[in-house]
Design an enzyme around this catalytic site. Structure first.
Site, short mmCIF file in Angstrom:
data_model
loop_
_atom_site.label_atom_id
_atom_site.label_comp_id
_atom_site.label_asym_id
_atom_site.label_seq_id
_atom_site.Cartn_x
_atom_site.Cartn_y
_atom_site.Cartn_z
N ASP A 121 -25.12 2.55 15.25
CA ASP A 121 -25.50 1.36 14.51
C ASP A 121 -26.06 0.20 15.33
OD1 ASP A 121 -23.83 3.07 13.02
OD2 ASP A 121 -23.43 1.48 11.60
N CYS A 198 -23.51 9.80 11.53
CA CYS A 198 -23.04 10.17 10.19
C CYS A 198 -24.15 10.76 9.34
CB CYS A 198 -22.43 8.95 9.49
SG CYS A 198 -20.96 8.33 10.33
N SER A 473 -21.57 -2.03 5.34
CA SER A 473 -21.96 -0.81 6.02
C SER A 473 -23.15 -0.19 5.30
CB SER A 473 -20.79 0.18 6.00
OG SER A 473 -21.22 1.48 6.36
#
Length: 559
Positions: A121, A198, A473
């Site tokens: 991220d 992810c 998120s």
């Protein structure tokens, strides 16, 4: 002349050559271009677990093309592990640390170019910020997404695959007795079957896709799964290509331009990318000296419909996206809307890179003319609650919640919100206000991932709306608005919201308003409070960081 020559020429700089030779480097190697392999490998973050192996491939590519690789490391924290506790305050601030670390190492040693290895991220944007700041030949290689878990029955996403974010979402279902503990723990064991970032389109995979869209990664590379052999081939090829950039004197700012960032913003809207990309694109623009603001982001995003229904804005995963054609296929579909003459790390223009691209599955990558919902993946809202702007993600919000009005239930921080949600204080129709979680007030602008996932798990995702000066998120779904600016710590209007105030969110009109006659008066009585009950880097960060509306950057120049 290559800048490494400045400190490696004989006899004046024999002292530096001697230090290199103590590591085993030869005269022949020291006469070649010196290329840094900037590696964020660690054995904590699954998106970075495979980067040691990829770094070896990059080094081999550099050597094959006539360069000399040198390697150094930087940090790479995992957002997923930091969610819902004090650790999340430390996540966004790592972005600036990464950019600073890279700058210091590259400048101290006068290295000629760099290949950046990152996946997750804040690491990818931090690396791209460093590239823009240093303006050297640079390429980013990501480690690739994990393969998704498989769940064909009772899949909440509607497809056959699942990802890590389903676990937190299912916690609300477990607490409400909607699933058994055995079913819940099965998810823990099966949601993440391999290493990699992810499997859904969270911030990690979004930023990797946007690195490719802006031209800073090799075409088609962003969505290759972490465990595929092609991932190694891309790393090797990147090591070779960086020598071409050195030879042709193509630097990061030749590639990171206002036009290429506009391309990335449009691709972000088409794929339904993370809301966090707004912070990161604005920060990269800042480092490159490009005039780009939140209004520009909103305008560009509004021009592009959501084409790719990836989790959490659909049922597909990055594996599906890769097999359907990935970023090049999306850019080919958007070609009439993009600046096709933008330069990329291949040394070619976008139009050349995507010329042979095709969509292999039109259910995963929709045609523009076939999309019924023209709403883009990201939207900027403004109003008396957010005069400087706020961010939402229409692609992850149920259509029935695109216009939402309800009474405010106010929480002073995330932990209060979690306790209130668990205690049943939030009812259908409420607007959940979570404040004091911005870049300054957090400090560090933590994500409100856990409150949102609990609400979705309790079946309230489309029945309540969460409004915050914190972040969300990339995996969040439901009705939410983040990045409320100015934040509460700056004396922003969100600090004046009282229990029961009616708040109206209208994504179609791009507005967010508090409907209370005395609201303006209350706002005028607010005072900023930038004090921080914290120590160490978080204290320094809270005193220096700018508004989320400006990318939450730490200023590093006089203008």
């Amino acid at each position: 002349m290559r800048r490494s020559k400045d400190i490696l020429s004989q006899p004046e700089w024999s002292n530096v050559r001697a230090l290199y030779k103590s590591n085993g480097y030869t005269d022949e190697e020291l006469d070649k271009p010196i290329v840094a392999v900037v590696n964020s490998f660690n054995t904590i973050c699954p998106g970075h677990y495979n980067l040691k192996e990829l770094a070896q491939q990059v080094r081999e590519g550099i050597r094959a093309a006539g360069g000399t690789p040198v390697e150094f490391g930087t940090i790479g924290a995992c957002d997923g592990m930091a969610m819902g506790h004090d650790g999340m305050n430390h996540i966004l601030p790592t972005r600036e640390l990464i950019a600073n670390d890279i700058e210091m190492m590259m400048q101290a040693h006068r290295i000629d170019a760099m290949v950046l290895l990152g996946s997750c991220d804040k690491i990818v944007p931090g690396m791209l910020m460093a590239a823009a700041r240093l303006d050297l030949p640079s390429i980013l290689v990501n480690g690739g997404p994990t393969l998704p878990g498989k769940l064909e029955e009772n899949n909440p996403y509607g497809g056959e695959y699942i990802d890590h974010s389903i676990i937190q979402q299912s916690l609300g279902s477990l607490q409400d007795g909607l699933m058994s503990e055995e079913e819940y723990l099965w998810l823990e064991d099966n949601a993440c079957p391999t290493v990699g970032s992810c499997a859904m389109l969270g911030t990690a995979n979004t930023m990797c896709c946007l690195s490719e869209a802006v031209g800073m990664s090799l075409p088609g590379s962003a969505s290759i799964p972490a465990v595929y052999s092609k991932r190694k081939a891309v790393a090797y090829q990147t090591g070779k290509v960086i020598l071409d950039l050195i030879e042709e004197e193509i630097t990061a700012r030749d590639i990171i331009t206002k036009n290429s960032l506009a391309n990335a913003i449009k691709v972000n809207s088409a794929i339904g990318g993370s809301t966090n990309t707004v912070l990161h694109i604005l920060a990269i623009a800042y480092e490159a000296g490009i005039d780009l603001d939140l209004d520009d982001f909103g305008e560009l995003s509004s021009q592009i419909p959501h084409l790719v229904p990836l989790i959490p804005g659909g049922s597909y995963t990055l594996l599906d996206f890769y097999e359907a054609g990935g970023v090049p296929a999306v850019m080919k579909e958007l070609s009439s809307q993009l600046k096709l003459d933008s330069l990329t790390v291949t040394g070619k223009k976008v139009e050349d890179n995507i010329a042979q691209s095709e969509t292999k599955d039109e259910e995963v990558i929709n045609k523009v003319q076939d999309v019924a919902n023209k709403t883009g993946g990201i939207a900027v809202l403004k109003g008396n609650l957010a005069p400087d702007g706020a961010i939402t993600k229409p692609s992850a919000i149920p259509k029935e919640a695109h216009q939402f009005k309800g009474p405010a239930v106010v929480f002073e921080n995330e932990q209060e919100a979690l306790a209130g949600i668990k205690a049943g204080q939030v009812k259908p129709g409420d607007v959940v206000v979570i404040r004091n979680e911005g870049p300054i007030g957090g400090p560090g602008m933590p994500e409100m991932y856990k409150p949102m996932k609990l609400l979705v798990g309790k079946g309230l995702g489309s029945q309540v709306c969460v409004v915050t000066d914190g972040r969300f998120s990339g995996s969040n779904n439901g009705c939410f608005v983040g990045h409320i600016s100015p934040e509460a710590a700056e004396g922003g209007p969100i600090g004046a919201v009282e229990e029961g105030d009616i708040i109206s969110v209208d994504i179609k009109q791009g507005t967010i308003e508090v409907e209370a006659e005395d609201f303006i008066v209350r706002c005028e009585e607010l005072e900023a409070d930038t004090s921080c009950d914290c120590t160490g880097y978080l204290y320094n960060y809270s005193q220096l960081v700018t508004s989320a509306a400006n990318g939450a950057v730490i200023p590093n120049r006089s203008n």
